[in-house]
Design a protein around this motif. Structure first.
Motif, mmCIF file in Angstrom:
data_model
loop_
_atom_site.group_PDB
_atom_site.id
_atom_site.type_symbol
_atom_site.label_atom_id
_atom_site.label_comp_id
_atom_site.label_asym_id
_atom_site.label_seq_id
_atom_site.Cartn_x
_atom_site.Cartn_y
_atom_site.Cartn_z
ATOM 1 N N SER A 1 -17.107 5.712 3.733
ATOM 2 C CA SER A 1 -16.254 6.473 2.789
ATOM 3 C C SER A 1 -15.111 6.727 3.625
ATOM 4 N N GLY A 2 -14.109 6.399 3.036
ATOM 5 C CA GLY A 2 -12.500 6.885 3.494
ATOM 6 C C GLY A 2 -12.050 5.719 4.285
ATOM 7 N N MET B 1 0.885 -1.174 -0.026
ATOM 8 C CA MET B 1 0.057 -0.029 -0.112
ATOM 9 C C MET B 1 0.875 1.094 0.044
ATOM 10 N N SER B 2 2.020 1.354 0.703
ATOM 11 C CA SER B 2 2.839 2.357 0.954
ATOM 12 C C SER B 2 3.392 2.777 -0.471
ATOM 13 N N GLU B 3 4.054 1.709 -1.285
ATOM 14 C CA GLU B 3 4.575 1.847 -2.450
ATOM 15 C C GLU B 3 3.786 2.633 -3.232
ATOM 16 N N HIS B 4 2.441 1.934 -3.443
ATOM 17 C CA HIS B 4 1.431 2.816 -4.450
ATOM 18 C C HIS B 4 1.162 4.025 -3.853
ATOM 19 N N LEU B 5 0.866 4.332 -2.661
ATOM 20 C CA LEU B 5 0.571 5.680 -2.324
ATOM 21 C C LEU B 5 1.967 6.675 -2.575
ATOM 22 N N THR B 6 3.038 6.124 -2.419
ATOM 23 C CA THR B 6 4.213 6.876 -2.668
ATOM 24 C C THR B 6 4.136 7.175 -4.137
ATOM 25 N N ALA B 7 3.984 6.211 -4.924
ATOM 26 C CA ALA B 7 4.040 6.562 -6.239
ATOM 27 C C ALA B 7 3.221 7.500 -6.925
ATOM 28 N N LEU B 8 1.754 7.521 -6.106
ATOM 29 C CA LEU B 8 0.870 8.661 -6.482
ATOM 30 C C LEU B 8 1.135 10.084 -5.711
ATOM 31 N N LYS B 9 2.204 9.769 -4.972
ATOM 32 C CA LYS B 9 2.492 11.400 -4.192
ATOM 33 C C LYS B 9 1.374 11.565 -3.044
ATOM 34 N N ILE B 10 0.967 10.588 -2.569
ATOM 35 C CA ILE B 10 -0.320 10.791 -1.659
ATOM 36 C C ILE B 10 0.241 10.856 -0.211
ATOM 37 N N PRO B 11 0.434 11.750 0.541
ATOM 38 C CA PRO B 11 0.949 11.853 1.961
ATOM 39 C C PRO B 11 0.272 10.666 2.811
ATOM 40 N N HIS B 12 1.013 9.978 3.396
ATOM 41 C CA HIS B 12 0.595 9.023 4.206
ATOM 42 C C HIS B 12 1.713 8.489 5.185
ATOM 43 N N VAL B 13 1.325 7.772 6.279
ATOM 44 C CA VAL B 13 2.021 7.189 7.263
ATOM 45 C C VAL B 13 1.651 5.734 7.376
ATOM 46 N N VAL B 14 2.427 4.868 7.790
ATOM 47 C CA VAL B 14 2.219 3.306 7.820
ATOM 48 C C VAL B 14 2.464 2.819 9.398
ATOM 49 N N LEU B 15 1.695 2.629 10.042
ATOM 50 C CA LEU B 15 1.698 2.326 11.544
ATOM 51 C C LEU B 15 1.821 0.950 11.873
ATOM 52 N N HIS C 1 -8.179 4.321 -6.287
ATOM 53 C CA HIS C 1 -9.367 4.879 -5.928
ATOM 54 C C HIS C 1 -9.227 5.886 -4.829
ATOM 55 N N ILE C 2 -8.206 5.808 -3.890
ATOM 56 C CA ILE C 2 -7.585 7.159 -3.033
ATOM 57 C C ILE C 2 -7.528 8.391 -3.827
ATOM 58 N N ASP C 3 -6.576 7.953 -4.906
ATOM 59 C CA ASP C 3 -5.994 9.112 -5.694
ATOM 60 C C ASP C 3 -7.319 9.833 -6.291
ATOM 61 N N ILE C 4 -8.308 8.924 -6.840
ATOM 62 C CA ILE C 4 -9.443 9.520 -7.677
ATOM 63 C C ILE C 4 -10.316 10.343 -6.566
ATOM 64 N N GLN C 5 -10.408 9.809 -5.474
ATOM 65 C CA GLN C 5 -11.406 10.518 -4.483
ATOM 66 C C GLN C 5 -10.402 11.823 -3.955
ATOM 67 N N ARG C 6 -9.124 12.045 -4.020
ATOM 68 C CA ARG C 6 -8.496 13.142 -3.643
ATOM 69 C C ARG C 6 -8.661 14.257 -4.917
ATOM 70 N N HIS C 7 -8.780 13.761 -6.065
ATOM 71 C CA HIS C 7 -9.018 14.378 -7.202
ATOM 72 C C HIS C 7 -10.236 15.006 -7.132
#
Length: 429
Positions: free
Chosen positions: A372-373, A22-36, A403-409
């Motif tokens: 949602s979310g 999940m982190s790899e794909h969020l990173t590729a899409l430049k979506i700010p995130h943390v993994v706990l 899907h997260i990227d689409i929602q952000r847009h």
């Protein structure tokens, strides 16, 4: 970066294979995130596996696309190597993973969008939460388990090696990968083993010079979905000893006593269903259907793979199959240990969100939940049969990140439209 009072787009809970993907794909899409992660990266691969366990698939297949294992591609790597693989993989893209950080509660915000994530390192505000805690959250020992303190009883999740068990015979309950591999290991170590067998699948390890993971790929098996709400069948497959097909009749010939499904216990007596022959026959039918599909593929495509008629030979039934044992006195059989290879359940007690059905199971479509979310990744059959496997979870995570990227847009459009409208009003004022 301090986590307390952090505000971020996405929080991923869990840093196993699902969380790293999940982190790899969020990173590729430049979506700010943390993994706990409450322990270490890939902790389950480190400490919740028995000592000798290797991956059930060859490492050319059971990996993420962007990094190979440092091993023979056709080998089945030790579980410690799998853990090291994910730790190394996460470093490739500087995954923002926070270890030793337990998520205590996730709750929906009432007055604003998003969620409040309470952790052992502080409170985080997030627009989205991805639950990547996997399918093996809570080991389940059925309520029928006997209460005698004299019996040594553990779940397969706690099994480490034969030396861990006291003297005496062992009853292993469950015929999936864990149950059959543990039973085989104990039998090879000189233990008298009784194996309780239920409904199962036993694909060939190798057929016509191709591993079963290859056949599942070309035949579309990895994309198959589960169409009922019943329990998953045990998948009897093994990478142990260089990889081999699981044949219950062969296990019986090697000295393991096969039994039907465990029905109930009454003091020192255990009762079994009279379904052993039925389970074996249904397993044989599915096995032969697998070979039929593979043969049809070879004929249709003209691929050059040698025939293997020996694979279709079914061994003779031993006495324990011909005359199934329906009752067994534990003391008389010398059974001092029971290993419950009886599966796992979910534990979402920390999730205070509207994303569950009446049975407290995740309510989602392809990982996108009813709230949602909130997202789920790493669950069996999230998309298809491959979803809970290493390579499959990577592709599921990619879809969810998209899907997260689409929602952000959508939200960016809303914010942009609001700003433009506000500026127009100021100019005309």
């Amino acid at each position: 970066m301090s986590l307390d009072q952090l505000e971020i787009d996405t929080v991923v809970v869990g840093a196993g294979q699902a969380g790293v993907a999940m982190s790899e794909h969020l990173t590729a899409l430049k979506i700010p995130h943390v993994v706990l992660e409450k322990n270490r990266i890939a902790e389950a691969w480190r400490t919740r596996r028995w000592d000798s366990l290797v991956a059930n698939g060859p490492c050319w297949h059971d990996r993420f696309p962007n990094m190979e294992f440092d091993a023979d591609p056709d080998s089945f790597v030790h579980h410690d190597q799998v853990a090291e693989y994910f730790e190394k993989y996460a470093k490739q893209f500087n995954a923002p993973i926070y270890t030793n950080t337990e998520v205590k509660k996730v709750s929906s915000n009432r007055q604003t969008a998003g969620f409040t994530v309470e952790t052992s390192q502080g409170t985080i505000k997030a627009q989205r939460v991805v639950v990547a805690t996997g399918p093996f959250q809570k080991a389940i020992i059925p309520a029928i388990a006997p209460k005698q303190e004299s019996l040594y009883q553990i779940h397969s999740d706690q099994y480490k090696n034969p030396q861990q068990l006291p003297a005496g015979a062992v009853l292993v309950v469950g015929s999936g990968s864990s149950g059959v591999q543990i039973a085989d290991e104990l039998n090879r170590a000189g233990k008298k083993v009784y194996l309780s067998v239920g409904a199962h699948e036993r694909p060939p390890r190798i057929y016509r010079q191709r591993d079963n993971v290859w056949w599942l790929g070309v035949l579309g098996g990895w994309d198959s979905s589960k169409t009922d709400n019943g329990p998953l069948k045990g998948l009897a497959v093994s990478g142990a000893h260089g990889g081999h097909s699981i044949d219950f009749r062969s296990l019986a010939l090697e000295g393991i006593t096969l039994l039907g499904m465990t029905k109930q216990f009454d003091k020192d007596t255990v009762y079994f269903q009279n379904d052993l022959q039925k389970s074996l026959q249904e397993g044989d039918q599915a096995y032969l259907a697998f070979l039929d599909a593979a043969d049809a593929y070879v004929q249709r495509t003209g691929i050059d793979l040698p025939e293997e008629p020996e694979a279709r030979k079914i061994l003779k039934d031993t006495e324990c199959i011909q005359q199934p044992i329906l009752t067994l006195n534990l003391a008389q059989a010398g059974i001092g240990s029971i290993i419950w290879a009886s599966g796992f359940g979910y534990d979402y007690s920390w999730l205070d969100v509207n994303a569950f059905d009446a049975d407290a199971k995740p309510k989602h479509k392809l990982g996108v939940s009813s709230e949602s979310g909130i997202y789920f990744v790493g669950l069996p059959y999230l998309y298809g049969r491959g979803s809970s496997f290493i390579w499959g979870v990577w592709h599921d995570a990619k879809r969810i990140a998209g899907h997260i990227d689409i929602q952000r847009h959508y939200l960016e459009y809303q914010d942009k439209h609001h700003r433009e409208l506000h500026m127009t009003k100021e100019k005309t004022a």
